[in-house]
Design an enzyme around this catalytic site. Structure first.
Site, mmCIF file in Angstrom:
data_model
loop_
_atom_site.group_PDB
_atom_site.id
_atom_site.type_symbol
_atom_site.label_atom_id
_atom_site.label_comp_id
_atom_site.label_asym_id
_atom_site.label_seq_id
_atom_site.Cartn_x
_atom_site.Cartn_y
_atom_site.Cartn_z
ATOM 1 N N LYS A 1 57.355 10.574 26.871
ATOM 2 C CA LYS A 1 57.930 9.223 26.967
ATOM 3 C C LYS A 1 59.378 9.272 27.458
ATOM 4 C CE LYS A 1 54.760 7.491 23.470
ATOM 5 N NZ LYS A 1 54.512 7.415 22.025
ATOM 6 N N ILE B 1 56.517 -2.616 22.855
ATOM 7 C CA ILE B 1 57.885 -3.054 23.223
ATOM 8 C C ILE B 1 57.991 -3.197 24.738
ATOM 9 C CG2 ILE B 1 60.359 -2.598 22.958
ATOM 10 C CD1 ILE B 1 59.654 -0.421 20.953
ATOM 11 N N VAL C 1 42.819 1.327 21.613
ATOM 12 C CA VAL C 1 43.644 0.427 22.434
ATOM 13 C C VAL C 1 42.757 -0.453 23.327
ATOM 14 C CG1 VAL C 1 45.463 0.280 24.180
ATOM 15 C CG2 VAL C 1 45.640 1.961 22.352
ATOM 16 N N GLY D 1 49.676 1.360 17.855
ATOM 17 C CA GLY D 1 48.763 0.372 17.269
ATOM 18 C C GLY D 1 48.051 -0.404 18.358
ATOM 19 N N GLU E 1 47.778 10.550 18.169
ATOM 20 C CA GLU E 1 46.931 10.980 19.285
ATOM 21 C C GLU E 1 45.660 11.604 18.709
ATOM 22 O OE1 GLU E 1 48.107 10.484 22.667
ATOM 23 O OE2 GLU E 1 49.270 9.252 21.319
ATOM 24 N N LYS F 1 50.748 8.271 28.906
ATOM 25 C CA LYS F 1 52.075 8.880 29.125
ATOM 26 C C LYS F 1 51.996 10.344 29.526
ATOM 27 C CE LYS F 1 50.876 8.873 24.729
ATOM 28 N NZ LYS F 1 50.599 8.044 23.588
ATOM 29 N N GLY G 1 54.684 1.533 22.981
ATOM 30 C CA GLY G 1 53.573 0.659 22.571
ATOM 31 C C GLY G 1 53.771 -0.776 23.012
ATOM 32 N N ASP H 1 54.663 14.332 22.649
ATOM 33 C CA ASP H 1 54.411 12.932 23.020
ATOM 34 C C ASP H 1 55.745 12.219 23.286
ATOM 35 O OD1 ASP H 1 52.422 10.457 22.827
ATOM 36 O OD2 ASP H 1 54.192 9.942 21.652
ATOM 37 N N GLU I 1 53.277 -0.086 31.527
ATOM 38 C CA GLU I 1 54.228 -0.551 30.502
ATOM 39 C C GLU I 1 53.867 -0.002 29.124
ATOM 40 O OE1 GLU I 1 57.160 -2.839 30.593
ATOM 41 O OE2 GLU I 1 57.146 -1.698 28.733
HETATM 42 N N1 HSE Z 1 50.661 8.675 19.217
HETATM 43 C C1 HSE Z 1 51.566 7.742 19.787
HETATM 44 C C2 HSE Z 1 52.646 7.402 18.765
HETATM 45 C C3 HSE Z 1 50.824 6.514 20.204
HETATM 46 O O1 HSE Z 1 52.439 7.687 17.584
HETATM 47 O O2 HSE Z 1 53.681 6.876 19.128
HETATM 48 C C4 HSE Z 1 51.620 5.567 21.048
HETATM 49 O O3 HSE Z 1 52.026 6.168 22.246
#
Ligand code: HSE
Length: 428
Positions: A207, A138, A15, A304, A192, A107, A136, A203, A131
Site C-alpha cells: 500500500k 477511505i 469484498v 471490511g 488476507e 494491492k 479500504g 500488505d 481506489e
Molecule cells: N488485509 C488487509 C488489511 C485488507 O487488514 O488491511 C484490506 O486491504
C-alpha cells in the site's frame, strides 16, 4: 450515450459479495448521478453450487469459464477481486486487451506489476482503477490524484493495515494475546487469506508503494522498503511505551529526503497526542504533510466488505462518468516518475530498544554513560531492576549507527524489543 453498463465479477468472496450488495442498494442513485445503470451480469467462481442462492437472489449468472466474462461482448466492466498475482494478473490483462474497463482492489498486483497493466489500459483507452487497494473504504488515491494535484507532498505516514491495527488495539486495550487477536481479525474478514502479509508488514508495504506513486511519482519496489512487521512486538515494551505517553502502531512511511524519497514499514511509538495514535481497531489513517495544505489526515475503515466495496463502486462511477462524457481514460495516477530512492544511510531515525539484562544496575548505568560519551543521543533511559530490563530511546541514528548500537547493547543481555520512535522524544 450508454444507458446501461454490464459488469463481470472475477471472484465472489467477502469484498465481491459486498460489491453486489452495495450496488443493489446504490444502483438507482448511481443511475441518477451518472445516467448509467450498472448491472452485475456474471461472476466467475470456483464452485457455482456454493454461491447459487446468492447469485439467484441478485439476478446474475455464475460461470467457471473466464472467457464467459472477458470475451463476452455484453460486458463492459470487469471487477477483479480474486487477489494475489496469478491468475489475477493474466485475467486483468485479458480483460483489458478485450477492451473492458477494469476495477480491482488488488494491492499486491498493483504494487508489483502496476506499471505494466497501466500501459495496457492506456493503449486500449479503457479505465483501470483501484481506489479500494489502499485504505479500504477511505477515499485516498482519488483525492491524492486530484485534490493534492496542485500541492507538493513532503511525507505520507499511514496506518494502512486494518488487521494489525485491530490486533495492536486489542493487545493494548483488552490485553488479548497475539494469536487470539489475529483470530478475531480473521473472523471479522479483515485479514488476507494468508495473514502472513498482514502481520509481517508486506500488505502495508504494497500500500505504501501505491501511496508513494500517487504522492511523489515514486516507483518503489518491495525491496526498496525497510520492512518490519508486528510479530516481535512485546507486551512489556508496549507497557513501557504507554507509560511514556506513546501508542505502538504499525506505520508505513514514504517521505521526501533531499531530491528523493525513502520508505519503510515498522512498528513505531507514536505520541498519544498525534492524530495517528487515535486510530483504533481496523480503522486506517493516512497523515499527509504538504507545502500548501500543511497537515491533513484521511481516516476511515481500512478493511471490511462494505467499506471496501464502496470504494470499488466509486471507481465504477468514474468509468460511467467518463463513458458518458466521452472523456479519455487517462491513467488513474497522474504523477510522473520523478522521485528517486535515496540511500538509507543518509536518513537518521529515532529508536526505542529494550534489553533483558545480564549485567548489574551499576554496570548498566556505566555502560549507558559510555554510550553518551561516544556521542549517542540517549534521550530516555530506564533500568528496571525488578525485571532486569533496560529501556532506551536513542535519537538520530543512521541504519549503520543503529546496527552498531544493537551490537553494543547485546553485550549487556538479550535484545527484547526494537521499535521506531516518531518525532523527537520529549520527556514532558
Ligand atoms: N488485509 C488487509 C488489511 C485488507 O487488514 O488491511 C484490506 O486491504
Amino acid at each position: 450515450m450508454k444507458k446501461e453498463m454490464k459488469i463481470g465479477l472475477l471472484g465472489l468472496g467477502v469484498v465481491a459479495t459486498g460489491v453486489v450488495e452495495r450496488l443493489a442498494a446504490q444502483q438507482k442513485q448511481i443511475e441518477e448521478e451518472t445516467g448509467v445503470k450498472l448491472t452485475i451480469a456474471k461472476a466467475l467462481v470456483l464452485d457455482p453450487v456454493e454461491k447459487a442462492a446468492f447469485a439467484n437472489t441478485h439476478g446474475f449468472e455464475l460461470t467457471t469459464k473466464l472467457e464467459d466474462i472477458t470475451e463476452n461482448a455484453e460486458i463492459d466492466i470487469v471487477i477483479e477481486l480474486i487477489g494475489r498475482i496469478s491468475p489475477a494478473k493474466e485475467y486483468i490483462l485479458t480483460a483489458l486487451k478485450n477492451g473492458k474497463h477494469v476495477v480491482t482492489a488488488n494491492k499486491d498486483l498493483i504494487a508489483q506489476h502496476g506499471q505494466e497493466i497501466i500501459e495496457v489500459a492506456k493503449a486500449q483507452n479503457v479505465g483501470f482503477y483501484y481506489e479500494a487497494s489502499v485504505g479500504g473504504g477511505i477515499p485516498l488515491l482519488r483525492p491524492l490524484a486530484t485534490s493534492y494535484a496542485a500541492d507538493s507532498i513532503t511525507s505520507v505516514k499511514g496506518i494502512v493495515n486494518g488487521t494489525t491495527n485491530y490486533m495492536l488495539t486489542k493487545m493494548m486495550e483488552d490485553q488479548l494475546d497475539y494469536q487470539t487477536a489475529l483470530e478475531q481479525a480473521q473472523n471479522l474478514g479483515f485479514a488476507e487469506s494468508d495473514p502472513t502479509n498482514d502481520v509481517d508488514g508486506i500488505d502495508a508495504a504494497y500500500k505504501m508503494i501505491i501511496l508513494g506513486a500517487f504522492a511523489f511519482g515514486a516507483e518503489l519496489k518491495v525491496t526498496d522498503l525497510a520492512i518490519q512487521g508486528i510479530r516481535n512486538v512485546q507486551a512489556a515494551d508496549v507497557k513501557v511505551a504507554q507509560s511514556l505517553g506513546y501508542e505502538v502502531k504499525l506505520i508505513g512511511e514514504v517521505k521526501q529526503v533531499g531530491e528523493g524519497v525513502t520508505a519503510s514499514v515498522s512498528p513505531v511509538l507514536v505520541a498519544k497526542n498525534h492524530p495517528l495514535a487515535m486510530i483504533k481497531n481496523e480503522y486506517n489513517g493516512v497523515f499527509i504533510e504538504s507545502q500548501g495544505i500543511g497537515q491533513s489526515l484521511l481516516y476511515g475503515p481500512g478493511a471490511g466488505a462494505l467499506p471496501t466495496a464502496t470504494s470499488v463502486l466509486a471507481d465504477l462511477v468514474e468509468i460511467a462518468d467518463r463513458t458518458q462524457g466521452k472523456q479519455d481514460f487517462a491513467p488513474f495516477n497522474r504523477k510522473v516518475a520523478n522521485a528517486p530512492l535515496v540511500n538509507r544511510e543518509n536518513v537518521k531515525e529515532n529508536y526505542f530498544i529494550s534489553v533483558s539484562l545480564v549485567t548489574s544496575a551499576i554496570e548498566t548505568e556505566e555502560f549507558v554513560k559510555g554510550l553518551v560519551e561516544q556521542g549517542y543521543r540517549v534521550v530516555y533511559k530506564a533500568i528496571d531492576t525488578k525485571n532486569n530490563r533496560l529501556s532506551l530511546i536513542v535519537n538520530h541514528l543512521t541504519p549503520t549507527d543503529y546496527q552498531t548500537l544493537l551490537t553494543k547493547l547485546a553485550t549487556q543481555g538479550m535484545i527484547q524489543g526494537q521499535l521506531g520512535v516518531m518525532g523527537d522524544f520529549n520527556e514532558n
